[in-house]
Design an enzyme around this catalytic site. Structure first.
Site, short mmCIF file in Angstrom:
data_model
loop_
_atom_site.label_atom_id
_atom_site.label_comp_id
_atom_site.label_asym_id
_atom_site.label_seq_id
_atom_site.Cartn_x
_atom_site.Cartn_y
_atom_site.Cartn_z
N HIS A 222 31.58 41.42 -62.45
CA HIS A 222 30.69 40.70 -63.35
C HIS A 222 29.28 40.64 -62.77
CE1 HIS A 222 29.25 37.50 -66.00
NE2 HIS A 222 28.81 36.90 -64.93
N ARG B 206 29.51 48.25 -79.08
CA ARG B 206 30.73 47.44 -79.11
C ARG B 206 30.69 46.54 -80.34
NH1 ARG B 206 28.18 46.71 -74.18
NH2 ARG B 206 29.08 47.82 -72.40
N ARG C 216 32.09 52.14 -81.49
CA ARG C 216 33.51 52.03 -81.14
C ARG C 216 34.20 51.08 -82.11
NH1 ARG C 216 34.73 49.65 -75.39
NH2 ARG C 216 34.19 47.69 -76.41
N GLU D 15 40.35 56.71 -71.97
CA GLU D 15 40.46 55.59 -71.03
C GLU D 15 41.84 55.55 -70.40
OE1 GLU D 15 38.29 51.99 -73.12
OE2 GLU D 15 39.39 53.20 -74.59
N ASP E 220 38.08 51.45 -67.72
CA ASP E 220 39.52 51.41 -67.99
C ASP E 220 40.23 52.63 -67.42
OD1 ASP E 220 40.43 49.04 -69.23
OD2 ASP E 220 39.35 49.54 -71.04
N ARG F 69 41.06 45.75 -63.65
CA ARG F 69 39.63 45.77 -63.36
C ARG F 69 39.00 44.39 -63.42
NH1 ARG F 69 35.97 46.51 -67.86
NH2 ARG F 69 36.99 46.49 -69.87
N CYS G 136 30.63 56.60 -71.10
CA CYS G 136 30.05 55.33 -71.54
C CYS G 136 30.49 54.16 -70.67
CB CYS G 136 30.36 55.05 -73.01
SG CYS G 136 32.11 54.81 -73.36
#
Length: 553
Positions: A184, A286, A322, A411, A435, A445, A482
């Site tokens: 993060h 997204r 997506r 992914e 992913d 993750r 991406c």
């Protein structure tokens, strides 16, 4: 002078005195309360409400990704289940401080065991609990130090509430002892263009006031540097600022090979900044923001409006959207909120969309309407594709709804292993390295205890990317990246050498990646990629790639 090694975020370099984050508040003692249970629970509820409002205010000021994270923390603080747990403890005569500490810790452990999205939220609970306990004790909330001058912030890691409002006029650089390139903190460092080195375990020994150089390009923190080293670092920082102000050019290698550089976006509002920073289109939009804040699915009209706003910002340019990537790891009451023991391996992505096909059909309807109303080149892709049959299902459905270009995200390792057959059907593939690394290395993750495995430099991950790139060349189909890996300038060169035709990243990373690509030809990129592939692990792959790159530069 000593060098501390970690993972650098971007190419920046900065210098200044260290200021360390304060240690967490000590755990409250389990002693009987001198107040009544009613008084204790009232104290706690008042403190929780104040903390929640403070988090919401910080989020509103910060905007972007930080706002979403902080609003989620505020909701967590006022979770009815937590309130009931605290009430049970105060009713048993515990102090409010201990009740909060114990209830939040139990809840945190439960979420951590679930993994996935909920596992990530577990880490945030510690920060919320600390803030509530500080409020109960009448102490300042834990957070960023303020020594009264610009400083290099050194911390174990940063909570979302801290990173959201970093004063970039004072925080010269960021060094953490924990975390990795997809943590993060690392993601927000890229978003805010903060010079950062994460996972530098030896930084725990740095002292307040000690002068350091933070070199993200090399992943090194130099303690007690010489005057000459300080001068060289300042020269590099000045040169980088000059390069950043130069006219923006399309992404390309030194031999003129085009490598379009695209932006990862989460909301239409981010489009203007992406264009300003040189994005040549959007490689990942997204759509979750439309769904995660709602108790029911947004209407076709609501979706079409948002998609149209996005597409209008990129006339004539590629915009890759997506389809909704949600499921058990991001529960949605109208999609799938059933508990799963291992949500990362559960009903998510395309699996979840197939189970609630009306949601997918409405989304494709809205996307087709936005496509018809704008001049952008719309591409739509499905998340978490694992089989050829899933590819066929999604692309057929897209064509039924008039979507001109339909692709898949790679992914899951099975999609990479079957990439040639997948790309025989899909119009394109986009590799989600976050992913893909998670599933290749069997390491959640979002789980800090296995973050060392979550490194896209691992040759096993690079091999799967290379297989997908090779399939793209064989079938004549584009293969983009991406995931967060594309924002790592040296890794971006490796990805191009493995067959990536476009790179998509946080807009703030575009300048560094653009500048780095211009140093190497396609032959160079392939040679650097081969060096990384021949390594035994992530660290040695990074070192081998750097050594190969140095022979060119």
């Amino acid at each position: 002078m000593s060098e501390l090694r970690g993972v650098g975020i971007g190419l920046g370099v900065a210098q200044g005195p260290v200021a360390r984050m304060a240690e967490p508040l000590p755990a409250p003692e389990d002693v009987p309360s001198t107040l009544s249970p009613e008084e204790e629970i009232a104290r706690v509820r008042d403190a929780v409400a104040v903390v929640a409002r403070e988090l919401e205010t910080r989020g509103a000021q910060a905007g972007g990704l930080a706002r979403e994270v902080l609003e989620a923390q505020a909701m967590m603080a006022e979770d009815p289940t937590l309130d009931q747990e605290v009430l049970t403890r105060t009713a048993a005569g515990k102090t409010g401080e201990f009740a909060v500490h114990d209830a939040f810790a139990r809840f945190r452990d439960t979420l951590a065991a679930m993994g996935g999205y909920l596992g990530e939220r577990a880490a945030d609970l510690d920060d919320v609990a600390q803030r509530v306990i500080a409020r109960l004790r009448g102490l300042p909330a834990p957070g960023i130090p303020d020594p009264g001058h610009p400083f290099v912030l050194v911390a174990k890691d940063l909570a979302p509430a801290d990173t959201a409002l970093l004063d970039l006029d004072k925080v010269l650089a960021l060094v953490t002892t924990d975390g990795g390139p997809t943590s993060h903190t690392a993601i927000l460092a890229r978003e805010k263009s903060i010079v950062a080195v994460v996972g530098a375990a030896a930084a725990k020994d740095l002292a307040d006031g000690e002068i350091v150089i933070v070199d993200a390009a090399k992943g090194v923190v130099t303690a007690s540097p010489s005057d000459d080293e300080l001068s060289q670092a300042q020269h590099r920082a000045d040169a980088r600022r000059t390069a950043a102000s130069a006219p923006i050019t399309p992404g390309a290698l030194a031999d003129g090979t085009a490598v379009p550089l695209l932006a990862n976006l989460g909301k239409p509002e981010g489009a203007a900044e992406a264009v300003e920073l040189g994005a040549e289109g959007v490689g990942l939009f997204r759509t979750e923001f439309l769904f995660l804040s709602s108790s029911q699915a947004p209407t076709v009209e609501q979706q079409a409006k948002a998609y149209t706003e996005l597409l209008n910002a990129f006339p004539g340019k590629k915009v890759v959207v997506r389809a909704l990537d949600a499921g058990a790891d991001k529960p949605l009451a109208f999609l799938n909120d059933a508990h799963e023991e291992n949500p990362a391996l559960g009903l998510r992505g395309i699996r979840s969309l197939r189970a609630s096909e009306d949601i997918l059909r409405e989304q494709l309807t809205a996307l087709q309407q936005a496509q018809a109303a704008t001049q952008a080149d719309l591409w739509v892709m499905a998340p978490m594709i694992g089989t050829v049959e899933e590819t066929e299902y999604f692309t057929t459905l897209c064509r039924d709804y008039g979507i001109k270009t339909a692709g898949v995200m790679v992914e899951v390792p099975s999609a990479a292993l079957m990439a040639e057959k997948v790309l025989g059907i899909a119009d394109f593939a986009s590799i989600g390295t976050n992913d893909l690394t998670q599933y290749t290395m069997a390491a959640d993750r979002l789980l800090g205890s296995v973050s060392s495995f979550q490194d896209p430099w691992h040759p096993a991950v690079l091999q799967l990317i290379g297989m997908t790139g090779a399939a793209g060349r064989t079938t004549g189909k584009p293969v983009g990246i991406c995931g967060e890996a594309a924002a790592d300038p040296l890794l971006a060169v490796v990805l191009v050498g493995l067959g990536a035709t476009t790179l998509s990243m946080a807009p703030t990373a575009l300048a560094d990646v653009r500048a780095t690509l211009l140093k190497y030809t396609r032959d160079d990129a392939e040679r650097i990629a081969a060096a990384a592939l021949a390594a035994d692990g992530a660290a040695s792959a990074r070192a081998a790639a750097q050594a190969a790159a140095d022979t060119v530069a």
